[in-house]
Motif scaffolding. Structure first.
Motif, PDB file in Angstrom:
ATOM      1  N   LEU A   1       0.842  -1.179   0.000  1.00 53.14           N
ATOM      2  CA  LEU A   1       0.000   0.000   0.000  1.00 53.14           C
ATOM      3  C   LEU A   1       0.888   1.242   0.000  1.00 53.14           C
ATOM      4  CD1 LEU A   1      -2.477  -1.231   2.763  1.00 53.14           C
ATOM      5  CD2 LEU A   1      -2.848  -1.255   0.302  1.00 53.14           C
ATOM      6  N   PRO A   2       0.341   2.404  -0.343  1.00 52.57           N
ATOM      7  CA  PRO A   2       1.158   3.620  -0.310  1.00 52.57           C
ATOM      8  C   PRO A   2       1.700   3.867   1.105  1.00 52.57           C
ATOM      9  CG  PRO A   2      -0.916   4.028  -1.435  1.00 52.57           C
ATOM     10  CD  PRO A   2      -1.000   2.658  -0.858  1.00 52.57           C
ATOM     11  N   GLY A   3       2.998   4.092   1.205  1.00 50.79           N
ATOM     12  CA  GLY A   3       3.633   4.358   2.484  1.00 50.79           C
ATOM     13  C   GLY A   3       3.985   3.105   3.275  1.00 50.79           C
ATOM     14  N   GLU A   4       3.687   1.928   2.748  1.00 51.29           N
ATOM     15  CA  GLU A   4       3.959   0.671   3.442  1.00 51.29           C
ATOM     16  C   GLU A   4       5.316   0.125   2.996  1.00 51.29           C
ATOM     17  OE1 GLU A   4       1.481  -3.419   4.277  1.00 51.29           O
ATOM     18  OE2 GLU A   4       1.276  -2.481   2.325  1.00 51.29           O
ATOM     19  N   TYR A   5       6.039  -0.508   3.902  1.00 46.18           N
ATOM     20  CA  TYR A   5       7.318  -1.113   3.566  1.00 46.18           C
ATOM     21  C   TYR A   5       7.448  -2.461   4.273  1.00 46.18           C
ATOM     22  CZ  TYR A   5       8.586   0.961   8.040  1.00 46.18           C
ATOM     23  OH  TYR A   5       8.607   1.318   9.358  1.00 46.18           O
ATOM     24  N   VAL A   6       8.293  -3.334   3.715  1.00 41.10           N
ATOM     25  CA  VAL A   6       8.495  -4.677   4.255  1.00 41.10           C
ATOM     26  C   VAL A   6       9.536  -4.608   5.370  1.00 41.10           C
ATOM     27  CG1 VAL A   6       9.329  -7.002   3.744  1.00 41.10           C
ATOM     28  CG2 VAL A   6       7.883  -5.827   2.105  1.00 41.10           C
ATOM     29  N   ILE A   7       9.200  -5.198   6.516  1.00 46.42           N
ATOM     30  CA  ILE A   7      10.130  -5.265   7.647  1.00 46.42           C
ATOM     31  C   ILE A   7      10.847  -6.613   7.638  1.00 46.42           C
ATOM     32  CG2 ILE A   7      10.308  -5.251  10.157  1.00 46.42           C
ATOM     33  CD1 ILE A   7       7.827  -3.413  10.165  1.00 46.42           C
ATOM     34  N   VAL A   8      10.088  -7.711   7.548  1.00 46.10           N
ATOM     35  CA  VAL A   8      10.649  -9.062   7.546  1.00 46.10           C
ATOM     36  C   VAL A   8       9.927  -9.899   6.506  1.00 46.10           C
ATOM     37  CG1 VAL A   8      11.003 -11.167   8.887  1.00 46.10           C
ATOM     38  CG2 VAL A   8      11.182  -8.973  10.016  1.00 46.10           C
ATOM     39  N   ARG A   9      10.698 -10.674   5.756  1.00 52.95           N
ATOM     40  CA  ARG A   9      10.151 -11.658   4.810  1.00 52.95           C
ATOM     41  C   ARG A   9      10.881 -12.962   5.096  1.00 52.95           C
ATOM     42  NH1 ARG A   9       8.745 -10.137  -0.872  1.00 52.95           N
ATOM     43  NH2 ARG A   9       9.631  -8.211  -0.085  1.00 52.95           N
ATOM     44  N   THR A  10      10.138 -14.009   5.487  1.00 54.89           N
ATOM     45  CA  THR A  10      10.774 -15.265   5.866  1.00 54.89           C
ATOM     46  C   THR A  10       9.870 -16.442   5.517  1.00 54.89           C
ATOM     47  OG1 THR A  10      11.879 -16.418   7.678  1.00 54.89           O
ATOM     48  CG2 THR A  10       9.876 -15.216   8.231  1.00 54.89           C
ATOM     49  N   ARG A  11      10.387 -17.612   5.691  1.00 54.50           N
ATOM     50  CA  ARG A  11       9.621 -18.847   5.531  1.00 54.50           C
ATOM     51  C   ARG A  11       9.802 -19.663   6.801  1.00 54.50           C
ATOM     52  NH1 ARG A  11      11.345 -21.824   0.571  1.00 54.50           N
ATOM     53  NH2 ARG A  11      11.817 -19.777  -0.147  1.00 54.50           N
ATOM     54  N   PRO A  12       8.979 -20.710   7.005  1.00 56.29           N
ATOM     55  CA  PRO A  12       9.105 -21.504   8.228  1.00 56.29           C
ATOM     56  C   PRO A  12      10.478 -22.167   8.340  1.00 56.29           C
ATOM     57  CG  PRO A  12       7.075 -22.042   7.087  1.00 56.29           C
ATOM     58  CD  PRO A  12       7.863 -21.153   6.181  1.00 56.29           C
ATOM     59  N   VAL A  13      10.871 -22.433   9.572  1.00 48.75           N
ATOM     60  CA  VAL A  13      12.102 -23.172   9.821  1.00 48.75           C
ATOM     61  C   VAL A  13      11.920 -24.581   9.262  1.00 48.75           C
ATOM     62  CG1 VAL A  13      13.519 -24.126  11.676  1.00 48.75           C
ATOM     63  CG2 VAL A  13      12.653 -21.826  11.859  1.00 48.75           C
ATOM     64  N   PRO A  14      12.956 -25.178   8.684  1.00 48.79           N
ATOM     65  CA  PRO A  14      12.794 -26.504   8.074  1.00 48.79           C
ATOM     66  C   PRO A  14      12.658 -27.659   9.063  1.00 48.79           C
ATOM     67  CG  PRO A  14      15.005 -25.662   7.697  1.00 48.79           C
ATOM     68  CD  PRO A  14      14.253 -24.581   8.363  1.00 48.79           C
ATOM     69  N   LEU A  15      12.244 -27.394  10.297  1.00 44.42           N
ATOM     70  CA  LEU A  15      12.028 -28.470  11.267  1.00 44.42           C
ATOM     71  C   LEU A  15      10.981 -29.465  10.799  1.00 44.42           C
ATOM     72  CD1 LEU A  15      11.988 -26.771  14.773  1.00 44.42           C
ATOM     73  CD2 LEU A  15      13.613 -28.433  13.909  1.00 44.42           C
ATOM     74  N   ARG A  16       9.953 -28.962  10.115  1.00 44.39           N
ATOM     75  CA  ARG A  16       8.892 -29.864   9.682  1.00 44.39           C
ATOM     76  C   ARG A  16       9.325 -30.770   8.536  1.00 44.39           C
ATOM     77  NH1 ARG A  16       4.473 -25.504   7.609  1.00 44.39           N
ATOM     78  NH2 ARG A  16       4.707 -24.758   9.690  1.00 44.39           N
ATOM     79  N   LEU A  17      10.558 -30.633   8.077  1.00 43.12           N
ATOM     80  CA  LEU A  17      11.059 -31.507   7.015  1.00 43.12           C
ATOM     81  C   LEU A  17      11.845 -32.702   7.565  1.00 43.12           C
ATOM     82  CD1 LEU A  17      12.224 -28.866   4.389  1.00 43.12           C
ATOM     83  CD2 LEU A  17      10.113 -30.187   4.441  1.00 43.12           C
ATOM     84  N   ILE A  18      12.023 -32.769   8.894  1.00 39.07           N
ATOM     85  CA  ILE A  18      12.762 -33.894   9.487  1.00 39.07           C
ATOM     86  C   ILE A  18      12.005 -35.202   9.270  1.00 39.07           C
ATOM     87  CG2 ILE A  18      13.559 -34.891  11.664  1.00 39.07           C
ATOM     88  CD1 ILE A  18      14.233 -32.042  12.565  1.00 39.07           C
ATOM     89  N   GLY A  19      10.693 -35.196   9.529  1.00 34.70           N
ATOM     90  CA  GLY A  19       9.882 -36.399   9.326  1.00 34.70           C
ATOM     91  C   GLY A  19       9.898 -36.885   7.882  1.00 34.70           C
ATOM     92  N   PRO A  20       9.644 -35.996   6.903  1.00 36.42           N
ATOM     93  CA  PRO A  20       9.722 -36.435   5.504  1.00 36.42           C
ATOM     94  C   PRO A  20      11.117 -36.926   5.101  1.00 36.42           C
ATOM     95  CG  PRO A  20       8.468 -34.425   5.640  1.00 36.42           C
ATOM     96  CD  PRO A  20       9.036 -34.674   7.010  1.00 36.42           C
ATOM     97  N   LEU A  21      12.166 -36.352   5.681  1.00 40.69           N
ATOM     98  CA  LEU A  21      13.516 -36.812   5.368  1.00 40.69           C
ATOM     99  C   LEU A  21      13.736 -38.242   5.868  1.00 40.69           C
ATOM    100  CD1 LEU A  21      16.360 -36.035   4.286  1.00 40.69           C
ATOM    101  CD2 LEU A  21      16.896 -35.359   6.627  1.00 40.69           C
ATOM    102  N   VAL A  22      13.338 -38.504   7.107  1.00 35.82           N
ATOM    103  CA  VAL A  22      13.461 -39.858   7.660  1.00 35.82           C
ATOM    104  C   VAL A  22      12.562 -40.816   6.877  1.00 35.82           C
ATOM    105  CG1 VAL A  22      12.997 -41.276   9.707  1.00 35.82           C
ATOM    106  CG2 VAL A  22      14.130 -39.061   9.954  1.00 35.82           C
ATOM    107  N   GLY A  23      11.330 -40.380   6.578  1.00 39.75           N
ATOM    108  CA  GLY A  23      10.424 -41.213   5.782  1.00 39.75           C
ATOM    109  C   GLY A  23      10.986 -41.511   4.404  1.00 39.75           C
TER     110      GLY A  23
END
Length: 186
Positions: free
Chosen positions: A6-28
């Motif tokens: 929006l006008p006057g709006e700026y991004v402070i943080v842009r991130t994605r989830p920590v890859p912790l939820r990929l431990i199960g699929p990796l083991v699987g």
């Protein structure tokens, strides 16, 4: 995937989830590959009795099952993780997810928010956590596995505190959400 600001709006943080939820699929994935390799090796052995002409068909079926299991156990969670984004701007908290069908939750910071963090053992070890944000009247929104949750919560608090108290913010009445035009063509 860019955020339309929006006008006057700026991004402070842009991130994605920590890859912790990929431990199960990796083991699987390792389990699927190990057991699939064993089954394919067993079916590919030349001295198997009573299989006859069905041996090549069974090999192809077993290979197809292994590939499908890998798609569901490993690739699907990886794509879900990589397509999830959390964006904190100076006016709103945005949760984007989805590949084929994009889903975007927009939470304005001006609505008097309650902010709560939750951290499990693995999340504490990784420095991540779950952020629950909600207004006083409606249900809360849950943002899982946010990296550096304490810093993210601090930035969220700073962004909320920098909003003007009520009144008009760049043509939008913060209390009613109605547009106000200051001269010119509406």
């Amino acid at each position: 995937m860019r955020v339309k600001l929006l006008p006057g709006e700026y991004v402070i943080v842009r991130t994605r989830p920590v890859p912790l939820r990929l431990i199960g699929p990796l083991v699987g994935g390792f389990l699927v590959l190990g057991s699939g390799g064993f089954v394919l090796g067993y079916l590919g052995h030349r001295t198997l009795p009573d299989l006859g002409d069905w041996q090549p068909v069974l090999l192809l079926v077993a290979l197809a099952v292994v590939v499908l299991l890998l798609l569901f156990v490993v690739v699907r969670p990886l794509v879900r993780w990589s397509s999830t984004r959390y964006v904190l701007t100076s006016r709103r908290l945005i949760h984007r997810r989805g590949v084929g069908r994009h889903i975007e939750d927009d939470l304005p910071l001006s609505g008097g928010l309650q902010v709560r963090t939750e951290r499990g053992l693995l999340q504490r070890m990784a420095g991540s956590g779950t952020l629950r944000v909600g207004g006083y009247a409606d249900r809360s929104h849950c943002y899982r596995d946010i990296p550096q949750i304490a810093t993210f919560k601090e930035y969220l608090g700073l962004a909320i505190s920098e909003l003007p108290p009520g009144g008009i913010l760049d043509g939008v009445d913060m209390d009613s959400g109605r547009q106000h035009y200051r001269g010119g063509i509406p």
